[in-house]
Write an enzyme that holds these catalytic residues in place. Structure first.
Site, PDB file in Angstrom:
ATOM      1  N   THR A 169      17.879  22.689 -10.955  1.00 14.77           N
ATOM      2  CA  THR A 169      17.611  22.674 -12.408  1.00 14.77           C
ATOM      3  C   THR A 169      18.875  22.994 -13.207  1.00 14.77           C
ATOM      4  O   THR A 169      18.937  22.742 -14.409  1.00 14.77           O
ATOM      5  CB  THR A 169      16.554  23.728 -12.790  1.00 14.77           C
ATOM      6  OG1 THR A 169      17.079  25.032 -12.472  1.00 14.77           O
ATOM      7  CG2 THR A 169      15.250  23.516 -12.044  1.00 14.77           C
ATOM      8  N   ASP A 174       0.818  -1.222   0.000  1.00 12.69           N
ATOM      9  CA  ASP A 174       0.000   0.000   0.000  1.00 12.69           C
ATOM     10  C   ASP A 174       0.849   1.268   0.000  1.00 12.69           C
ATOM     11  O   ASP A 174       0.319   2.367   0.083  1.00 12.69           O
ATOM     12  CB  ASP A 174      -0.944   0.006   1.211  1.00 12.69           C
ATOM     13  CG  ASP A 174      -0.183  -0.024   2.534  1.00 12.69           C
ATOM     14  OD1 ASP A 174       1.076  -0.062   2.494  1.00 12.69           O
ATOM     15  OD2 ASP A 174      -0.822   0.002   3.590  1.00 12.69           O
ATOM     16  N   GLY A 175       2.185   1.111  -0.065  1.00 14.81           N
ATOM     17  CA  GLY A 175       3.052   2.288  -0.136  1.00 14.81           C
ATOM     18  C   GLY A 175       3.634   2.701   1.201  1.00 14.81           C
ATOM     19  O   GLY A 175       4.520   3.557   1.252  1.00 14.81           O
ATOM     20  N   ARG A 184      15.373  25.171   1.348  1.00 13.38           N
ATOM     21  CA  ARG A 184      15.176  26.417   0.596  1.00 13.38           C
ATOM     22  C   ARG A 184      13.822  27.052   0.893  1.00 13.38           C
ATOM     23  O   ARG A 184      13.557  28.168   0.496  1.00 13.38           O
ATOM     24  CB  ARG A 184      15.364  26.149  -0.904  1.00 13.38           C
ATOM     25  CG  ARG A 184      16.839  25.860  -1.228  1.00 13.38           C
ATOM     26  CD  ARG A 184      17.071  25.583  -2.681  1.00 13.38           C
ATOM     27  NE  ARG A 184      16.484  24.324  -3.111  1.00 13.38           N
ATOM     28  CZ  ARG A 184      16.402  23.923  -4.365  1.00 13.38           C
ATOM     29  NH1 ARG A 184      16.866  24.680  -5.326  1.00 13.38           N
ATOM     30  NH2 ARG A 184      15.868  22.764  -4.666  1.00 13.38           N
ATOM     31  N   GLN A 185      12.968  26.334   1.611  1.00 13.50           N
ATOM     32  CA  GLN A 185      11.694  26.930   2.050  1.00 13.50           C
ATOM     33  C   GLN A 185      11.862  27.355   3.509  1.00 13.50           C
ATOM     34  O   GLN A 185      11.295  26.771   4.415  1.00 13.50           O
ATOM     35  CB  GLN A 185      10.564  25.922   1.898  1.00 13.50           C
ATOM     36  CG  GLN A 185      10.331  25.515   0.446  1.00 13.50           C
ATOM     37  CD  GLN A 185       9.121  24.618   0.279  1.00 13.50           C
ATOM     38  OE1 GLN A 185       8.093  24.833   0.924  1.00 13.50           O
ATOM     39  NE2 GLN A 185       9.226  23.617  -0.568  1.00 13.50           N
ATOM     40  N   HIS A 200      21.117  25.504   3.509  1.00 14.91           N
ATOM     41  CA  HIS A 200      20.852  26.615   2.586  1.00 14.91           C
ATOM     42  C   HIS A 200      20.854  27.956   3.324  1.00 14.91           C
ATOM     43  O   HIS A 200      21.376  28.952   2.824  1.00 14.91           O
ATOM     44  CB  HIS A 200      19.533  26.387   1.852  1.00 14.91           C
ATOM     45  CG  HIS A 200      19.181  27.531   0.968  1.00 14.91           C
ATOM     46  ND1 HIS A 200      19.935  27.865  -0.120  1.00 14.91           N
ATOM     47  CD2 HIS A 200      18.181  28.437   1.044  1.00 14.91           C
ATOM     48  CE1 HIS A 200      19.414  28.941  -0.697  1.00 14.91           C
ATOM     49  NE2 HIS A 200      18.350  29.299  -0.006  1.00 14.91           N
ATOM     50  N   LYS A 208      21.219  37.871  -9.417  1.00 16.64           N
ATOM     51  CA  LYS A 208      20.263  36.918  -9.999  1.00 16.64           C
ATOM     52  C   LYS A 208      18.850  37.196  -9.503  1.00 16.64           C
ATOM     53  O   LYS A 208      18.651  37.517  -8.343  1.00 16.64           O
ATOM     54  CB  LYS A 208      20.662  35.489  -9.592  1.00 16.64           C
ATOM     55  CG  LYS A 208      19.629  34.421  -9.953  1.00 16.64           C
ATOM     56  CD  LYS A 208      20.016  33.040  -9.415  1.00 16.64           C
ATOM     57  CE  LYS A 208      19.175  32.627  -8.228  1.00 16.64           C
ATOM     58  NZ  LYS A 208      19.431  31.277  -7.736  1.00 16.64           N
TER      59      LYS A 208
HETATM   60  C1  R5P Z   1      19.351  29.475  -4.321  1.00 13.91           C
HETATM   61  O1  R5P Z   1      19.216  30.351  -3.491  1.00 13.91           O
HETATM   62  C2  R5P Z   1      20.366  28.380  -4.205  1.00 13.91           C
HETATM   63  O2  R5P Z   1      21.508  28.812  -3.520  1.00 13.91           O
HETATM   64  C3  R5P Z   1      20.745  27.837  -5.564  1.00 13.91           C
HETATM   65  O3  R5P Z   1      21.352  28.883  -6.310  1.00 13.91           O
HETATM   66  C4  R5P Z   1      19.548  27.342  -6.317  1.00 13.91           C
HETATM   67  O4  R5P Z   1      18.744  26.579  -5.489  1.00 13.91           O
HETATM   68  C5  R5P Z   1      19.964  26.534  -7.511  1.00 13.91           C
HETATM   69  O5  R5P Z   1      18.815  26.095  -8.164  1.00 13.91           O
HETATM   70  P1  R5P Z   1      18.770  25.876  -9.727  1.00 13.91           P
HETATM   71  O6  R5P Z   1      19.887  24.920 -10.071  1.00 13.91           O
HETATM   72  O7  R5P Z   1      17.407  25.268  -9.953  1.00 13.91           O
HETATM   73  O8  R5P Z   1      18.900  27.198 -10.399  1.00 13.91           O
END
Ligand code: R5P
Length: 284
Positions: free
Chosen positions: A201, A15-16, A74-75, A108, A170
């Site tokens: 990503t 069932d997971g 990151r959250q 992070h 950025k």
């Molecule tokens: C962001 O604040 C982190 O330090 C990384 O720069 C980020 O999470 C990298 O994510 P991605 O490879 O999706 O751009």
């Protein structure tokens, strides 16, 4: 550390649900359970919580959660209205399960330590990356922070490498798209080392490498602690000569220019320090 792994049986029921049984006595023992919360973060987090419960019910004296990559880090704040703070929720879950201590790497946001009422030791992947960099032979690189959040990390690298610092402005459009603007500093005619805590990503690294190239950098190398490498990320590394990534997350997929750097010696020294009640200052 020269010790054998403890024996546990872990299975997924039809069932997971996750089933766990500890296969040796841990009564009165200090247990270190190692689990990165990555790739299938919900599954591995739950698996970790269930293991902690099993160890404590089996009368372990203490359970240290060794989390090389702390998923959901990151959250760490509410960026927009009606958003959760999931990094705090994860901290609450771990503490409710009964974890005695957290050992992690390159959180992070270091403030996440404050989400816990138990000790949190945050290690750094930097010494391992710097050692690996020596073999690459990137002389006196300018260390590049690909965003404002990475400045502290970049400055620490620059101090060790005796290099200059450059910063990229950025802007994240959404989880999959980033835009880069100005470069503060100078990379013209120099080698660039772009450092970050996470590649997910790969968009941040790709755009940073392009900005460096555009501003006349020579060799461009990436140094990253956590290689999440979501689908398509490896293909975005074309503008870099090399990427050094630690093994806090098991690598999936490969690329000639990708070098995996082990942080096992750093973690084993940290565990030995915890057990021997010794300072961890030398691991910084
Ligand atoms: C962001 O604040 C982190 O330090 C990384 O720069 C980020 O999470 C990298 O994510 P991605 O490879 O999706 O751009």
């Amino acid at each position: 550390m020269g010790v054998e792994l403890g024996k546990v049986h872990v299975e997924t029921f039809p069932d997971g649900e996750i089933g766990v049984r500890v296969l040796e006595s841990v009564r009165g023992r200090d247990v270190f359970v190692i689990q990165s919360v990555a790739r299938r973060p919900n599954f591995y987090l739950m698996e970790l919580l269930i293991l902690v419960d099993a160890f404590l019910r089996a009368s372990a004296r203490s359970v240290t959660a060794v989390i090389p990559y702390y998923g959901y880090a990151r959250q760490d704040k509410r960026g927009k209205e009606r958003e959760p703070i999931t990094a705090k929720l994860v901290a609450d879950l771990l503490q409710t399960a009964g974890v005695s201590r957290i050992l992690t790497m390159d959180l992070h946001a270091e403030q996440i330590q404050g989400f816990f009422l138990i000790p949190v030791d945050n290690l750094y992947g930097r010494p391992a990356i710097v050692r690996a960099l020596e073999k690459v032979g990137l002389s006196r690189p300018t260390v590049v922070a690909p965003d404002l959040g990475s400045i502290k990390m970049a400055r620490a690298y620059a101090e060790i490498l005796k290099g200059d610092l450059a910063i990229i402005d950025k802007r994240r459009v959404n989880g999959e798209k980033v835009e880069s603007g100005a470069l503060i500093g100078d990379v013209k005619g120099r080698n660039a080392l772009i450092v970050d805590d996470v590649i997910s990503t790969g968009n941040t690294m790709q755009t940073a490498a392009r900005v460096c190239r555009h501003h006349g950098a020579k060799q461009i190398v990436g140094g990253v602690t956590h290689g999440l490498f979501a689908q398509g990320a490896l293909e975005r590394m074309g503008d870099l000569e090399k990427i050094l990534v630690t093994d806090t997350i098991v690598a999936e997929g490969t690329l000639d220019k990708l070098e995996i750097v082990s942080v096992a010696p750093i973690f084993s020294q940290a565990i030995a320090s915890i057990q021997g009640a010794k300072s961890m200052a030398s691991l910084q």
